[in-house]
Design a protein around this motif. Structure first.
Motif, short mmCIF file in Angstrom:
data_model
loop_
_atom_site.label_atom_id
_atom_site.label_comp_id
_atom_site.label_asym_id
_atom_site.label_seq_id
_atom_site.Cartn_x
_atom_site.Cartn_y
_atom_site.Cartn_z
N GLY A 159 0.80 -1.22 0.00
CA GLY A 159 0.00 0.00 0.00
C GLY A 159 0.82 1.26 0.00
N SER A 160 2.04 1.20 -0.46
CA SER A 160 2.96 2.32 -0.41
C SER A 160 3.21 2.83 -1.83
N CYS A 161 4.34 3.49 -2.04
CA CYS A 161 4.71 3.97 -3.36
C CYS A 161 6.22 4.12 -3.43
N LYS A 162 6.74 4.36 -4.62
CA LYS A 162 8.18 4.37 -4.86
C LYS A 162 8.89 5.53 -4.18
N GLU A 163 8.14 6.56 -3.79
CA GLU A 163 8.76 7.70 -3.10
C GLU A 163 8.92 7.47 -1.60
N GLN A 164 8.43 6.34 -1.10
CA GLN A 164 8.51 6.04 0.33
C GLN A 164 9.49 4.91 0.56
N THR A 165 10.56 5.17 1.20
CA THR A 165 11.62 4.27 1.66
C THR A 165 12.33 3.48 0.55
N SER A 166 11.60 2.87 -0.38
CA SER A 166 12.28 2.09 -1.42
C SER A 166 13.09 2.98 -2.35
N GLY A 167 12.60 4.18 -2.61
CA GLY A 167 13.31 5.10 -3.49
C GLY A 167 14.12 6.13 -2.75
N ASN A 168 13.44 6.93 -1.91
CA ASN A 168 14.11 8.07 -1.30
C ASN A 168 15.16 7.68 -0.26
N VAL A 169 15.07 6.50 0.32
CA VAL A 169 16.05 6.06 1.31
C VAL A 169 17.01 5.03 0.70
N TYR A 170 16.48 3.86 0.35
CA TYR A 170 17.35 2.77 -0.10
C TYR A 170 17.81 2.97 -1.55
N GLY A 171 16.95 3.47 -2.41
CA GLY A 171 17.37 3.73 -3.78
C GLY A 171 18.47 4.77 -3.85
N THR A 172 18.31 5.85 -3.08
CA THR A 172 19.32 6.90 -3.04
C THR A 172 20.65 6.36 -2.52
N ALA A 173 20.61 5.58 -1.46
CA ALA A 173 21.84 5.04 -0.87
C ALA A 173 22.55 4.10 -1.84
N LEU A 174 21.80 3.28 -2.54
CA LEU A 174 22.41 2.35 -3.50
C LEU A 174 23.04 3.11 -4.65
N VAL A 180 23.02 1.63 -10.23
CA VAL A 180 21.80 2.19 -10.76
C VAL A 180 20.66 1.54 -9.97
N ALA A 181 19.85 2.35 -9.32
CA ALA A 181 18.74 1.84 -8.52
C ALA A 181 17.43 2.22 -9.18
N VAL A 182 16.49 1.28 -9.18
CA VAL A 182 15.20 1.50 -9.85
C VAL A 182 14.08 1.21 -8.87
N ALA A 183 13.36 2.27 -8.47
CA ALA A 183 12.19 2.11 -7.60
C ALA A 183 10.94 2.24 -8.46
N PHE A 184 10.04 1.26 -8.36
CA PHE A 184 8.84 1.30 -9.21
C PHE A 184 7.58 1.18 -8.36
N ASP A 185 6.49 1.72 -8.91
CA ASP A 185 5.18 1.60 -8.28
C ASP A 185 4.52 0.30 -8.73
N ALA A 186 3.98 -0.43 -7.78
CA ALA A 186 3.26 -1.66 -8.12
C ALA A 186 2.03 -1.36 -8.96
N SER A 187 1.62 -2.32 -9.75
CA SER A 187 0.36 -2.20 -10.48
C SER A 187 -0.78 -1.90 -9.51
N TYR A 188 -1.72 -1.09 -9.97
CA TYR A 188 -2.89 -0.64 -9.20
C TYR A 188 -2.54 0.39 -8.13
N GLN A 189 -1.28 0.76 -8.00
CA GLN A 189 -0.86 1.65 -6.92
C GLN A 189 0.04 2.76 -7.46
N GLY A 190 0.23 3.80 -6.65
CA GLY A 190 1.11 4.89 -7.02
C GLY A 190 0.73 5.51 -8.35
N ALA A 191 1.74 5.77 -9.19
CA ALA A 191 1.51 6.36 -10.51
C ALA A 191 1.42 5.31 -11.60
N SER A 192 1.45 4.03 -11.23
CA SER A 192 1.31 2.96 -12.21
C SER A 192 -0.15 2.75 -12.58
N GLY A 193 -0.37 2.08 -13.71
CA GLY A 193 -1.72 1.82 -14.18
C GLY A 193 -2.38 0.68 -13.43
#
Length: 308
Positions: free
Chosen positions: A44-59, A65-78
């Motif tokens: 129930g989250s999105c790519k801007e929460q922890t997966s991207g802004n914390v762990y993606g940035t650190a990696l 190259v770190a890739v944070a994506f929104d799950a289907s039906y959630q975030g900015a995904s279709g």
């Protein structure tokens, strides 16, 4: 990290587009080949929460190259209707993200890893059992969504929950409005006295600490049933052979990440596996608190360096 080092990407699939952010390392050179780590967000989250802004940035800062994506039906995904947590779909999304990555000239296609947080950890593990393009797996407070539904999310009565889901789906088929439930109390004050995971989830998602426009923490009741028949760790003893690094906090809560982390560490066939216990820290501490996140990254980055 400069915003110039974050690139928005659209991942094409046969059904709809998946939205992703690509975090590029300092001094990025598009003529080079880079190892890649795909980061998967919590339930129930999105790519801007922890997966991207914390762990993606650190990696990315560590040279990946770190890739944070929104799950289907959630975030900015279709995906319609919205607010669906579909485990099978979430696992399938990884393969389409990889399909996109292998077309990029700067991606080393033999060096693709995954790192999931909370439910994203369980989905990363499940994806790796059948997606052999994934070479290394990391999990931070990984949750097996099937376990969560059978336990905390159903009050330990999955049959009663499934009967309610069935009744609601029938009602919607006959024209009733969908029911979208907020998975958390409306405020930190309303969460007082509840389980530590519920309290700290509310403090993360319902305050400026972690709140994001697409971080919905909502769920459509009529579309939950499939998750009750799903298990993130199915066939792990046979199919999960990639190097595996599991990070947990030792302050357990109702969402079960401490238990799930120890279980998958035991069950995985992986010859190279590492269990990291952040002592004195909880599930949500490992989302963004500097000290426990440092414990996680101090293990994960060398693990990726060695095995990816």
């Amino acid at each position: 990290m400069s915003i110039d080092n974050i690139v928005s990407a659209t991942v094409k699939t046969p059904y709809w587009d998946i939205a992703a952010n690509i975090y590029l390392p300092p001094g990025f050179d598009e003529t080079r080949k880079y190892p890649v780590v795909i980061t998967a967000h919590p339930i129930g989250s999105c790519k801007e929460q922890t997966s991207g802004n914390v762990y993606g940035t650190a990696l990315a800062d560590a040279g990946y190259v770190a890739v944070a994506f929104d799950a289907s039906y959630q975030g900015a995904s279709g995906g319609e209707p919205r607010f669906i947590e579909d485990p099978t779909q979430r696992v399938q999304d990884f393969s389409y993200v990889i399909d996109h990555l292998v077309t990029l000239p700067y991606v080393d296609t033999d060096r693709i890893g995954v790192l999931g947080i909370c439910g994203g950890g369980g989905y990363s593990i499940s994806a790796a059992t059948t997606e052999r393009r994934i070479k290394v797996v990391g999990s931070v407070v990984g949750v097996n969504f099937g376990h969560l539904l059978h336990e905390a999310f159903s009050g330990y009565d999955p049959i009663m929950a499934l009967e309610a889901i069935a009744a609601q789906r029938t009602a919607e088929a006959r024209g009733a409005d969908p029911v979208v439930e907020n998975l958390l109390p409306p405020s930190v004050e309303a969460a007082e006295g509840l389980d530590i995971d519920v309290v700290e989830a509310t403090e993360y998602y319902k305050t400026a600490r972690g709140e994001q426009p697409h971080g919905a923490t909502r769920s459509m009741i009529s579309r939950r049933a499939a998750g009750y028949g799903w298990d993130a760790f199915t066939h792990a003893e046979v199919l999960l052979t990639q190097p595996l690094c599991v990070v947990v906090g030792d302050k357990p809560g109702a969402f079960g990440s401490y238990r799930d982390g120890l279980e998958i560490y035991r069950r995985a066939r992986s010859e190279k596996k590492q269990l990291v216990v952040a002592e004195g820290y909880s599930h949500y501490d490992l989302y963004d608190r500097p000290e426990p996140v440092k414990i996680a990254l101090d293990a994960l980055i060398p693990f990726f360096d060695t095995n990816l």
